[in-house]
Design a protein around this motif. Structure first.
Motif, PDB file in Angstrom:
ATOM      1  N   GLU A  83       0.802  -1.231   0.000  1.00  0.00           N
ATOM      2  CA  GLU A  83       0.000   0.000   0.000  1.00  0.00           C
ATOM      3  C   GLU A  83       0.831   1.275   0.000  1.00  0.00           C
ATOM      4  O   GLU A  83       0.413   2.297  -0.530  1.00  0.00           O
ATOM      5  CB  GLU A  83      -0.967   0.007   1.198  1.00  0.00           C
ATOM      6  N   LYS A  84       1.998   1.248   0.653  1.00  0.00           N
ATOM      7  CA  LYS A  84       2.828   2.444   0.735  1.00  0.00           C
ATOM      8  C   LYS A  84       4.269   2.102   0.369  1.00  0.00           C
ATOM      9  O   LYS A  84       4.912   1.280   1.017  1.00  0.00           O
ATOM     10  CB  LYS A  84       2.808   3.025   2.158  1.00  0.00           C
ATOM     11  N   ASN A  85       4.770   2.750  -0.673  1.00  0.00           N
ATOM     12  CA  ASN A  85       6.176   2.562  -1.006  1.00  0.00           C
ATOM     13  C   ASN A  85       7.017   3.639  -0.310  1.00  0.00           C
ATOM     14  O   ASN A  85       6.487   4.491   0.414  1.00  0.00           O
ATOM     15  CB  ASN A  85       6.396   2.570  -2.524  1.00  0.00           C
ATOM     16  N   SER A  86       8.306   3.626  -0.535  1.00  0.00           N
ATOM     17  CA  SER A  86       9.183   4.559   0.173  1.00  0.00           C
ATOM     18  C   SER A  86       8.885   6.011  -0.197  1.00  0.00           C
ATOM     19  O   SER A  86       8.942   6.898   0.672  1.00  0.00           O
ATOM     20  CB  SER A  86      10.643   4.225  -0.115  1.00  0.00           C
ATOM     21  N   ASP A  87       8.575   6.278  -1.468  1.00  0.00           N
ATOM     22  CA  ASP A  87       8.235   7.654  -1.860  1.00  0.00           C
ATOM     23  C   ASP A  87       7.039   8.160  -1.068  1.00  0.00           C
ATOM     24  O   ASP A  87       7.017   9.309  -0.608  1.00  0.00           O
ATOM     25  CB  ASP A  87       7.927   7.718  -3.359  1.00  0.00           C
TER      26      ASP A  87
END
Length: 295
Positions: free
Chosen positions: A187-191
């Protein structure tokens, strides 16, 4: 020295003609599934060039054992491993062939032409999305070590049995955030986590801070283990996209130096000059260095 240069990874094979000072006729093709097809693709590129060629230079994943003339370790291009690849390619092209690990090649691009030019002792640290690799130069030469694993900084243990790669990569930072938020890791990448931190998300700020602390801890260890003149940071993800990265690192290093009462020097860190072309450039540099007995 005019060279045909190939830079191989699991997705594509980049290639270009090195005219002695820069690349011409750069292109790429999809990495084939067999060694026989790759040799045919190499030959097709070679035969299409109507220019003088003095040698063939390759950048490849894996541990390159030049003494045994084979690639060791394990990579996603498994068919490159375990046989005398140098001899087969020299027979294919009827030219001298050099082969070196892709990270070592990227480091050589920086050492001979880029951010580490004119240094004798430098460390190259490549921070990819999910792993950290590197290379070392000592007394003007690439230092590969007794088992060819020198510069594999990602294997350093940093905290509670976790390695540098497991703690200080953007993907792991995003994973920790998702875990704490009870989200699916996709759901959430590093960016996204970096953006959330800038907008005030408390957990995102904590995990970004942890990421920087782990990264600085690893760089601190490299500096005080090897004491290089310079550390070059590379990577086409966080290193290339985050303008605040170097400032954050320097501030945290200065704070730690002050806390430990160290005032003899400040570690010198630069961002790489060649985030994209380094494996190609470095493969050409490796060929030249070997011709001159510098490797």
């Amino acid at each position: 020295m005019m060279l045909l240069v190939f830079a191989c990874n699991e997705k594509k094979i980049m290639h270009g003609y090195w005219n002695g000072s820069q690349f011409e006729e750069q292109s790429s093709f999809k990495t084939p599934t067999t060694w026989e097809q790759l040799k045919q693709d190499f030959l097709t590129v070679y035969e299409s060039l109507k220019k003088p060629i003095n040698g063939i230079a390759l950048s490849v994943p894996g541990i390159v054992n030049t003494e045994k003339q084979r690639i060791e370790g394990a990579t996603e291009i498994s068919y490159l491993h375990g046989f005398n690849i140098f001899a087969e390619l020299e027979e294919l092209f009827h030219l001298p062939v050099t082969i070196e690990n892709d990270i070592n090649c990227a480091a050589m691009a920086e050492f001979y032409l880029g951010a580490a030019k004119n240094t004798q002792d430098s460390a190259f640290v490549a921070v990819a999305e999910d792993e950290i690799k590197g290379a070392l130069f000592t007394k003007g030469q690439l230092h590969k070590g007794n088992h060819l694993y020198s510069g594999q900084f990602g294997y350093m243990y940093l905290n509670n049995g976790n390695t540098f790669s497991e703690l200080a990569t953007p993907a792991q930072m995003a994973f920790r955030y998702c875990q704490r938020m009870e989200l699916d890791p996709t759901e959430k990448n590093s960016d996204a986590v970096f953006t959330l931190a800038k907008t005030g998300d408390k957990l995102a700020k904590e995990e970004v801070n942890n990421f920087y602390e782990y990264l600085v801890a690893g760089l601190w260890n490299i500096q005080f283990l090897y004491d290089p003149e310079l550390i070059v940071l590379a990577g086409d993800g966080i290193v290339g996209k985050n303008a605040e990265l170097l400032e954050e690192i320097n501030q945290r290093l200065l704070k730690k130096l002050s806390e430990k009462g160290i005032d003899a020097f400040v570690p010198k860190i630069k961002i790489c000059h060649y985030p994209k072309q380094a494996p190609l450039i470095g493969a050409a540099m490796n060929f030249s260095a070997r011709q001159q007995g510098e490797v």
